[in-house]
Write a protein that holds these residues in place. Structure first.
Motif, PDB file in Angstrom:
ATOM      1  N   GLY A  33       0.658  -1.100  -0.285  1.00  0.00           N
ATOM      2  CA  GLY A  33       0.093  -0.167   0.251  1.00  0.00           C
ATOM      3  C   GLY A  33       1.139   1.332   0.193  1.00  0.00           C
ATOM      4  O   GLY A  33       0.820   1.988  -0.799  1.00  0.00           O
ATOM      5  N   LEU A  73      -2.595   1.348   4.476  1.00  0.00           N
ATOM      6  CA  LEU A  73      -3.622   1.281   3.474  1.00  0.00           C
ATOM      7  C   LEU A  73      -4.910   0.289   3.789  1.00  0.00           C
ATOM      8  O   LEU A  73      -5.642  -0.073   3.628  1.00  0.00           O
ATOM      9  CB  LEU A  73      -3.004   1.509   1.813  1.00  0.00           C
ATOM     10  CG  LEU A  73      -4.682   1.479   0.015  1.00  0.00           C
ATOM     11  CD1 LEU A  73      -5.100   2.715   0.021  1.00  0.00           C
ATOM     12  CD2 LEU A  73      -3.747   1.262  -1.053  1.00  0.00           C
ATOM     13  N   GLN A  86     -11.932   3.825   0.121  1.00  0.00           N
ATOM     14  CA  GLN A  86     -11.279   3.743  -0.779  1.00  0.00           C
ATOM     15  C   GLN A  86     -12.615   2.618  -1.538  1.00  0.00           C
ATOM     16  O   GLN A  86     -12.704   2.495  -3.145  1.00  0.00           O
ATOM     17  CB  GLN A  86     -10.817   1.543  -0.107  1.00  0.00           C
ATOM     18  CG  GLN A  86      -9.520   1.946   0.261  1.00  0.00           C
ATOM     19  CD  GLN A  86      -8.970   0.394   1.002  1.00  0.00           C
ATOM     20  OE1 GLN A  86      -9.543  -0.492   2.058  1.00  0.00           O
ATOM     21  NE2 GLN A  86      -8.026  -0.020   0.723  1.00  0.00           N
ATOM     22  N   PHE A  89     -13.447   6.302  -3.883  1.00  0.00           N
ATOM     23  CA  PHE A  89     -12.122   6.062  -4.460  1.00  0.00           C
ATOM     24  C   PHE A  89     -13.163   5.368  -5.819  1.00  0.00           C
ATOM     25  O   PHE A  89     -12.934   5.682  -7.175  1.00  0.00           O
ATOM     26  CB  PHE A  89     -10.821   5.880  -4.535  1.00  0.00           C
ATOM     27  CG  PHE A  89     -10.399   7.045  -3.752  1.00  0.00           C
ATOM     28  CD1 PHE A  89     -10.972   7.720  -2.522  1.00  0.00           C
ATOM     29  CD2 PHE A  89      -9.832   7.809  -4.222  1.00  0.00           C
ATOM     30  CE1 PHE A  89     -10.709   8.563  -1.825  1.00  0.00           C
ATOM     31  CE2 PHE A  89      -8.750   8.828  -4.162  1.00  0.00           C
ATOM     32  CZ  PHE A  89      -9.259   9.842  -2.607  1.00  0.00           C
ATOM     33  N   ILE A  90     -12.951   4.045  -5.672  1.00  0.00           N
ATOM     34  CA  ILE A  90     -13.468   2.988  -6.399  1.00  0.00           C
ATOM     35  C   ILE A  90     -14.652   3.307  -7.544  1.00  0.00           C
ATOM     36  O   ILE A  90     -14.448   3.311  -8.410  1.00  0.00           O
ATOM     37  CB  ILE A  90     -13.826   1.250  -6.377  1.00  0.00           C
ATOM     38  CG1 ILE A  90     -12.872   1.278  -5.360  1.00  0.00           C
ATOM     39  CG2 ILE A  90     -14.378   0.689  -7.522  1.00  0.00           C
ATOM     40  CD1 ILE A  90     -12.590   0.013  -4.209  1.00  0.00           C
ATOM     41  N   ALA A  94     -11.519   7.460  -9.066  1.00  0.00           N
ATOM     42  CA  ALA A  94     -10.372   8.606  -8.517  1.00  0.00           C
ATOM     43  C   ALA A  94      -8.387   7.673  -9.086  1.00  0.00           C
ATOM     44  O   ALA A  94      -8.687   7.849  -7.652  1.00  0.00           O
ATOM     45  CB  ALA A  94     -10.590   9.286  -7.409  1.00  0.00           C
ATOM     46  N   ALA A  95      -8.551   7.123  -9.826  1.00  0.00           N
ATOM     47  CA  ALA A  95      -6.757   7.063 -10.024  1.00  0.00           C
ATOM     48  C   ALA A  95      -6.651   6.943 -11.985  1.00  0.00           C
ATOM     49  O   ALA A  95      -7.580   6.323 -12.234  1.00  0.00           O
ATOM     50  CB  ALA A  95      -6.999   5.517  -9.210  1.00  0.00           C
ATOM     51  N   GLY A  98      -2.708   5.275 -10.453  1.00  0.00           N
ATOM     52  CA  GLY A  98      -3.315   4.964  -8.665  1.00  0.00           C
ATOM     53  C   GLY A  98      -1.640   5.637  -7.792  1.00  0.00           C
ATOM     54  O   GLY A  98      -2.280   4.721  -6.771  1.00  0.00           O
ATOM     55  N   ILE A 101      -2.617   7.216  -5.109  1.00  0.00           N
ATOM     56  CA  ILE A 101      -3.559   7.220  -4.267  1.00  0.00           C
ATOM     57  C   ILE A 101      -4.049   6.887  -3.214  1.00  0.00           C
ATOM     58  O   ILE A 101      -4.826   7.022  -1.902  1.00  0.00           O
ATOM     59  CB  ILE A 101      -4.921   6.631  -5.154  1.00  0.00           C
ATOM     60  CG1 ILE A 101      -5.023   7.317  -6.663  1.00  0.00           C
ATOM     61  CG2 ILE A 101      -6.090   6.192  -4.014  1.00  0.00           C
ATOM     62  CD1 ILE A 101      -5.426   8.500  -6.085  1.00  0.00           C
ATOM     63  N   ILE A 105      -5.630   8.411   0.117  1.00  0.00           N
ATOM     64  CA  ILE A 105      -7.431   7.067   0.644  1.00  0.00           C
ATOM     65  C   ILE A 105      -6.252   7.457   2.411  1.00  0.00           C
ATOM     66  O   ILE A 105      -7.811   7.882   3.384  1.00  0.00           O
ATOM     67  CB  ILE A 105      -6.696   5.866   0.000  1.00  0.00           C
ATOM     68  CG1 ILE A 105      -7.536   6.235  -1.165  1.00  0.00           C
ATOM     69  CG2 ILE A 105      -7.671   5.584   1.203  1.00  0.00           C
ATOM     70  CD1 ILE A 105      -7.900   4.527  -2.038  1.00  0.00           C
TER      71      ILE A 105
END
Lengths: 163, 307
Positions: A33, A73, A86, A89-90, A94-95, A98, A101, A105
């Motif tokens: 992460g 993460l 998360q 964001f998915i 939003a990446a 990535g 990210i 997050i």
């Protein structure tokens, strides 16, 4: 020997006390992460939480972290059960590459733990130390706003329960 | 064949009538003369996209008898979304559900070597190859089913990788491909579905790589961990123009875990086992020989020269 508490589990490490946390996370614990970006605390891709505060793990020596609660993460959720930030964001996709990210997050999570209804300025302020060079900023902001709705629902549900 | 005929004529016309024009662009007059005397036969029409370099069907798609479908690309997912987009192309043209396709990206042992992933070429080159390979394979499957069932291909349709006859007889891709070789040239590019018939391509699909990247699944080169993997690190000079004047590695060679110190002119690197490097040395630190774990690896004498 330094004892580190990462995502709830304990690791005894004989690494040099000045070893940055990131190296222990990635090399010893094989956690993907937190990322090595600049190694200088300038990009934010290595960000993790220590006692719920975001820190640059590439700069923080493990000597400072004995018996503190470290969250990466991976501690916020998994691919099968992503955490609320998360998930947001998915959902917002939003990446781009990535790489930044995880840091975004982590910072968003820390912000929403303190303040589940941040305004735009507060979100921008909280994410400011993390750099994204793909240009995903508007999606990232949308994702944090979406996550904040989830946090607010959680908070109001908890309030209902406690009534 | 019509395409070749169309190609031949204007080329001959050009050679006959456009000599003066060609002369302007030709470096060697001898070559021009040779061309005029004996025009070389026109090249066969080039296969589209990366098929031109990798024309074989099995370079792009593998179907196993257990119905597993693997699509290969020599391009890498960099966040531009090609894992998703190329899978859409394959799903569309194979007539297979998107979720059933496994896409293998840029694996030197298994995928075509398509060179750099850059300049928006991934869809144009790899996407075109996969599109035609998948369409060719679908038609091949229909042909095999027609043969097996003894009916005309027109009476067959494909649903999620199963060829179905109007009478309801079914043959899956896995059954049809069993014992057959896919090592054939994708020579016919007329079978692809036209854009107006697309149901998967052109649709907005969530990117397949995003969930893993957002939850710490191995997604980047940095996440590769191999047995007996060793690590290298470049020792960078303090500034541009600095020259490595003198290097003494005698104390380094004795250190446990150090495998080699590599020097090529001003270029300096260390190769060591596993996790010997406990913090990233900046060039400055390493060259100033400050007493930190890594900088002690190399004792050196660096003189800066004016750039």
């Amino acid at each position: 020997m330094i004892t580190l508490r990462v995502n709830g589990s304990t690791l005894e490490t004989d690494s040099d006390p000045e070893t940055p946390l990131l190296y222990v996370l990635r090399n010893d614990m094989e956690l993907n992460g937190a990322k090595f970006g600049c190694g200088l605390g300038q990009c934010g891709s290595c960000t993790v939480l220590v006692d719920n505060m975001p820190i640059f793990s590439c700069l923080t020596p493990i000597a400072m972290l004995a018996d503190r609660d470290i969250t990466t993460l991976e501690g916020l959720g998994s691919i099968d059960a992503p955490g609320p930030v998360q998930r947001a964001f998915i959902e917002e996709q939003a990446a781009q590459c990535g790489y930044c990210i995880p840091g975004m997050i982590i910072r968003a999570h820390a912000l929403l733990m303190r303040n589940s209804a941040p305004d735009e300025a507060a979100i921008r302020d909280a994410l400011e130390p993390s750099l994204c060079r793909c240009g995903t900023h508007m999606r990232i902001l949308r994702a944090v706003r979406r996550a904040s709705e989830g946090f607010q629902e959680q908070t109001s549900a908890a309030r209902e329960r406690n009534r | 064949m019509t395409a070749r005929g169309q190609w031949e004529l204007p080329r001959r016309e050009l050679l006959k009538g456009g000599g003066a024009l060609v002369l302007y662009f030709t470096i060697s007059p001898a070559r021009l003369v040779a061309q005029e005397i004996a025009p070389s036969p026109p090249p066969p029409p080039e296969l589209p996209g990366s098929l031109s370099e990798f024309p074989f069907l099995d370079a792009w798609i593998r179907i196993d008898s257990d119905e597993a479908i693997t699509v290969f690309t020599g391009k890498a997912e960099l966040g531009q979304g090609i894992r998703t987009a190329l899978t859409q192309v394959a799903a569309e043209q194979l007539k297979v559900d998107f979720s059933r396709i496994k896409l293998l990206t840029a694996d030197t042992a298994q995928t075509p070597n398509e060179g750099y992933t850059a300049a928006s070429h991934s869809m144009e080159k790899s996407g075109t190859a996969i599109l035609h390979a998948a369409a060719y394979l679908r038609r091949m499957m229909i042909g095999l089913a027609a043969e097996e069932l003894g009916i005309a291909a027109d009476n067959l349709r494909v649903e999620d990788g199963v060829v179905i006859s109007s009478a309801g007889e079914r043959r899956s891709y896995g059954q049809l491909v069993s014992g057959k070789s896919l090592h054939v040239t994708v020579e016919d590019q007329t079978g692809a579905f036209a854009p107006e018939n697309y149901t998967v391509m052109g649709q907005s699909v969530p990117r397949v790589d995003i969930p893993g990247k957002l939850t710490g699944e191995p997604s980047y080169v940095h996440d590769v961990r191999l047995e007996r993997m060793v690590h290298g690190r470049i020792v960078r000079p303090p500034r541009s123009g600095a020259r490595l004047v003198n290097l003494d590695t005698s104390n380094v060679d004795q250190m446990p875990g150090v495998l080699n110190v590599v020097r090529d002119g001003n270029y300096l690197g260390v190769i060591a086992e596993g996790r010997r490097f406990k913090r990233p040395p900046s060039g400055k630190e390493a060259l100033r020989c400050r007493p930190i774990p890594v900088s002690t690896i190399i004792s050196c004498n660096c003189r800066q020269t004016a750039a």
